[in-house]
Write a protein that holds these residues in place. Structure first.
Motif, PDB file in Angstrom:
ATOM      1  N   HIS A 180       0.818  -1.211   0.000  1.00  0.00           N
ATOM      2  CA  HIS A 180       0.000   0.000   0.000  1.00  0.00           C
ATOM      3  C   HIS A 180       0.852   1.261   0.000  1.00  0.00           C
ATOM      4  CE1 HIS A 180      -2.926   3.019   0.924  1.00  0.00           C
ATOM      5  NE2 HIS A 180      -2.481   3.190   2.152  1.00  0.00           N
ATOM      6  N   SER A 181       1.941   1.261   0.772  1.00  0.00           N
ATOM      7  CA  SER A 181       2.756   2.473   0.867  1.00  0.00           C
ATOM      8  C   SER A 181       3.353   2.850  -0.477  1.00  0.00           C
ATOM      9  CB  SER A 181       3.871   2.279   1.897  1.00  0.00           C
ATOM     10  OG  SER A 181       4.698   1.183   1.555  1.00  0.00           O
ATOM     11  N   THR A 182       3.799   1.851  -1.244  1.00  0.00           N
ATOM     12  CA  THR A 182       4.369   2.130  -2.564  1.00  0.00           C
ATOM     13  C   THR A 182       3.303   2.652  -3.509  1.00  0.00           C
ATOM     14  OG1 THR A 182       5.982   0.360  -2.255  1.00  0.00           O
ATOM     15  CG2 THR A 182       5.641   1.144  -4.501  1.00  0.00           C
ATOM     16  N   MET A 183       2.142   2.000  -3.537  1.00  0.00           N
ATOM     17  CA  MET A 183       1.075   2.427  -4.431  1.00  0.00           C
ATOM     18  C   MET A 183       0.573   3.818  -4.053  1.00  0.00           C
ATOM     19  SD  MET A 183      -0.485   1.665  -7.117  1.00  0.00           S
ATOM     20  CE  MET A 183       0.082  -0.037  -7.257  1.00  0.00           C
ATOM     21  N   HIS A 184       0.509   4.097  -2.764  1.00  0.00           N
ATOM     22  CA  HIS A 184       0.064   5.417  -2.310  1.00  0.00           C
ATOM     23  C   HIS A 184       1.011   6.495  -2.827  1.00  0.00           C
ATOM     24  CE1 HIS A 184      -1.085   8.720   0.363  1.00  0.00           C
ATOM     25  NE2 HIS A 184      -2.162   8.036   0.691  1.00  0.00           N
ATOM     26  N   ARG A 185       2.318   6.252  -2.713  1.00  0.00           N
ATOM     27  CA  ARG A 185       3.293   7.236  -3.195  1.00  0.00           C
ATOM     28  C   ARG A 185       3.170   7.456  -4.695  1.00  0.00           C
ATOM     29  NH1 ARG A 185       8.587   6.090  -2.921  1.00  0.00           N
ATOM     30  NH2 ARG A 185       8.394   3.881  -2.456  1.00  0.00           N
ATOM     31  N   LYS A 212      13.811  12.119 -23.722  1.00  0.00           N
ATOM     32  CA  LYS A 212      12.754  11.215 -24.161  1.00  0.00           C
ATOM     33  C   LYS A 212      12.291  10.310 -23.027  1.00  0.00           C
ATOM     34  CE  LYS A 212      11.537   7.968 -27.837  1.00  0.00           C
ATOM     35  NZ  LYS A 212      10.776   7.072 -26.944  1.00  0.00           N
ATOM     36  N   SER A 213      13.234   9.803 -22.238  1.00  0.00           N
ATOM     37  CA  SER A 213      12.880   8.932 -21.126  1.00  0.00           C
ATOM     38  C   SER A 213      12.146   9.740 -20.064  1.00  0.00           C
ATOM     39  CB  SER A 213      14.130   8.295 -20.520  1.00  0.00           C
ATOM     40  OG  SER A 213      15.000   9.290 -20.019  1.00  0.00           O
ATOM     41  N   PHE A 214      11.292   9.065 -19.316  1.00  0.00           N
ATOM     42  CA  PHE A 214      10.528   9.726 -18.261  1.00  0.00           C
ATOM     43  C   PHE A 214      10.726   8.949 -16.974  1.00  0.00           C
ATOM     44  CE2 PHE A 214       6.390  10.112 -15.935  1.00  0.00           C
ATOM     45  CZ  PHE A 214       6.598  11.405 -15.492  1.00  0.00           C
ATOM     46  N   SER A 215      11.474   9.521 -16.047  1.00  0.00           N
ATOM     47  CA  SER A 215      11.799   8.848 -14.789  1.00  0.00           C
ATOM     48  C   SER A 215      10.779   9.233 -13.720  1.00  0.00           C
ATOM     49  CB  SER A 215      13.212   9.225 -14.335  1.00  0.00           C
ATOM     50  OG  SER A 215      14.167   8.849 -15.304  1.00  0.00           O
ATOM     51  N   PHE A 216       9.644   8.555 -13.763  1.00  0.00           N
ATOM     52  CA  PHE A 216       8.564   8.829 -12.815  1.00  0.00           C
ATOM     53  C   PHE A 216       9.036   8.620 -11.376  1.00  0.00           C
ATOM     54  CE2 PHE A 216       4.471   7.143 -10.834  1.00  0.00           C
ATOM     55  CZ  PHE A 216       3.914   8.398 -10.641  1.00  0.00           C
ATOM     56  N   SER A 217       9.955   7.682 -11.185  1.00  0.00           N
ATOM     57  CA  SER A 217      10.430   7.384  -9.832  1.00  0.00           C
ATOM     58  C   SER A 217      11.104   8.587  -9.178  1.00  0.00           C
ATOM     59  CB  SER A 217      11.386   6.192  -9.836  1.00  0.00           C
ATOM     60  OG  SER A 217      12.545   6.482 -10.605  1.00  0.00           O
ATOM     61  N   HIS A 218      11.672   9.496  -9.978  1.00  0.00           N
ATOM     62  CA  HIS A 218      12.263  10.699  -9.390  1.00  0.00           C
ATOM     63  C   HIS A 218      11.225  11.435  -8.540  1.00  0.00           C
ATOM     64  CE1 HIS A 218      15.678   9.864 -11.711  1.00  0.00           C
ATOM     65  NE2 HIS A 218      15.761  10.926 -12.472  1.00  0.00           N
ATOM     66  N   LEU A 219      10.010  11.554  -9.087  1.00  0.00           N
ATOM     67  CA  LEU A 219       8.980  12.326  -8.400  1.00  0.00           C
ATOM     68  C   LEU A 219       8.396  11.565  -7.214  1.00  0.00           C
ATOM     69  CD1 LEU A 219       7.290  14.874  -8.223  1.00  0.00           C
ATOM     70  CD2 LEU A 219       5.655  13.841  -9.811  1.00  0.00           C
ATOM     71  N   TYR A 220       7.984  10.308  -7.430  1.00  0.00           N
ATOM     72  CA  TYR A 220       7.322   9.635  -6.304  1.00  0.00           C
ATOM     73  C   TYR A 220       8.304   9.280  -5.200  1.00  0.00           C
ATOM     74  CZ  TYR A 220       8.432   4.765  -7.855  1.00  0.00           C
ATOM     75  OH  TYR A 220       9.041   3.577  -8.203  1.00  0.00           O
TER      76      TYR A 220
END
Length: 383
Positions: free
Chosen positions: A190-195, A220-228
């Protein structure tokens, strides 16, 4: 098995249908910002799936064994046709094998197929659902922690869409689930999905208010993990004026106060850059740059430097206290001298007279540092 004049299977039943009736799901969570088809045509979708989902192995397997109708594609009716909610890779492989032009889009050579194997490509087994949420448990588990896991952004989109439907049920007074329950059904923490969902809402809010658009990112690449990942740190949320995270509640759809939109634009630009403004992202890689940005965000002066210069190296100097910088530099210099000492036998005096000059300079600087340290410590002792 057919559903009226449309010739479709009934809701809740499985049946074989002609491939010509099957369309790719235009809302496929797999189509993230850096894996988005250039259009809605079959060739555009197949080209993207070939580049991001490795169709070649599946194409080879089907060409060798034929299409085996064991696991049905999960479909939903849209405008008299069937959109494939689950099984888009399989549909793409079949379409490639049936159409040389689509094979070109996939940059694939169609393997030779026996007639009986080719005949298996005409009709595919599907299971029709009436609503997307009827298929979510299977799709979510398979692509969150299953054999064909999506990337983080696709997972967030899938969960957020599901959560949105649950909120509609709640508003209508119907039984509904929260994000914790959805994450459990998907087999995820849950904690990962919430983030991830909270970070998606931040991006959605930025786009809805013309603050920042993912399409404007520099790379071109999108590093979504940077934000969450960043939003898990209070330095990031404090900078954006976001309340303290409460993971017992669903994430807010509008997490950033409107008076912090300028800061939101800054943060997303530092993470992803801007093509329009020709700015490279200040964060080049998550490790160590995200931690360095966290340090900068804790210093108002360093934030100003980063906003003006878009240079994380300059900003981190401002953010780091002088005594800490001195300690780091002295430790680093000692380590480098140790390396030089361990390779001293490799010194060749022939043709390298400048090294003596450098060594003399090192000694002078070391003596100055030593004298200053001794003086400061001596001063402490006499107080």
């Amino acid at each position: 098995m057919a559903d009226g004049s449309l010739g479709l299977p009934k809701i809740g039943e499985a049946a074989k249908v002609p491939v010509e009736l099957l369309d790719f799901d235009e809302n496929n969570p797999r189509f993230t910002p850096d894996k988005k088809p250039s259009g809605s045509s079959d060739s555009a979708v197949i080209a993207m799936l070939a580049a991001s989902a490795d169709l070649s192995e599946l194409i080879q397997s089907i060409s060798t064994s034929g299409y085996i109708n064991i696991e049905p594609l999960i479909v939903i009716e849209r405008d008299g046709r069937l959109a494939v909610l689950e099984g888009n890779r399989r549909l793409a492989a079949v379409k490639v094998l049936r159409d040389p032009e689509l094979a070109k889009a996939a940059r694939s050579t169609i393997p030779s197929m026996d007639a009986d194997k080719a005949a298996s490509l005409h009709e595919l087994l599907v299971y029709r659902v009436g609503h997307e949420d009827d298929a979510r448990d299977l799709i979510g588990f398979k692509h969150i922690n299953g054999p064909q896991s999506w990337d983080a952004f696709a997972k967030a989109r899938f969960a957020a869409r599901w959560l949105g439907d649950e909120h509609k049920k709640r508003a209508a007074g119907q039984a509904s689930m929260d994000l914790n329950q959805i994450a459990s059904r998907m087999g995820d923490q849950h904690s990962t999905m919430h983030r991830m969902v909270a970070a998606l809402y931040v991006l959605n809010q930025a786009e809805a208010n013309d603050v920042y658009f993912i399409a404007d990112r520099k790379r071109k690449s999108f590093s979504f993990s940077h934000l969450y990942t960043g939003l898990a740190y209070e330095e990031f949320t404090n900078y954006l004026g976001m309340p303290k995270t409460d993971r017992s509640a669903d994430p807010s759809l509008e997490p950033v106060p409107s008076d912090k939109f300028s800061e939101l634009r800054n943060l997303l630009t530092w993470l992803y850059g801007s093509k329009e403004r020709d700015l490279e992202p200040a964060v080049k890689s998550q490790n160590p740059d995200l931690g360095r940005l966290r340090e900068v965000l804790s210093s108002p002066t360093a934030v100003i430097v980063l906003a003006e210069r878009n240079n994380l190296d300059e900003a981190i100097i401002t953010a780091t206290p002088v005594d800490v910088r001195f300690q780091r530099h002295l430790i680093g210099a000692n380590a480098e001298l140790q390396h030089a000492l361990s390779t001293l036998e490799g010194f060749d005096p022939v043709g390298q007279p400048e090294l003596q000059t450098i060594a003399d300079s090192v000694v002078r600087k070391a003596n100055i540092v030593k004298a200053q340290v001794d003086s400061a410590i001596s001063g402490l002792r006499t107080e």
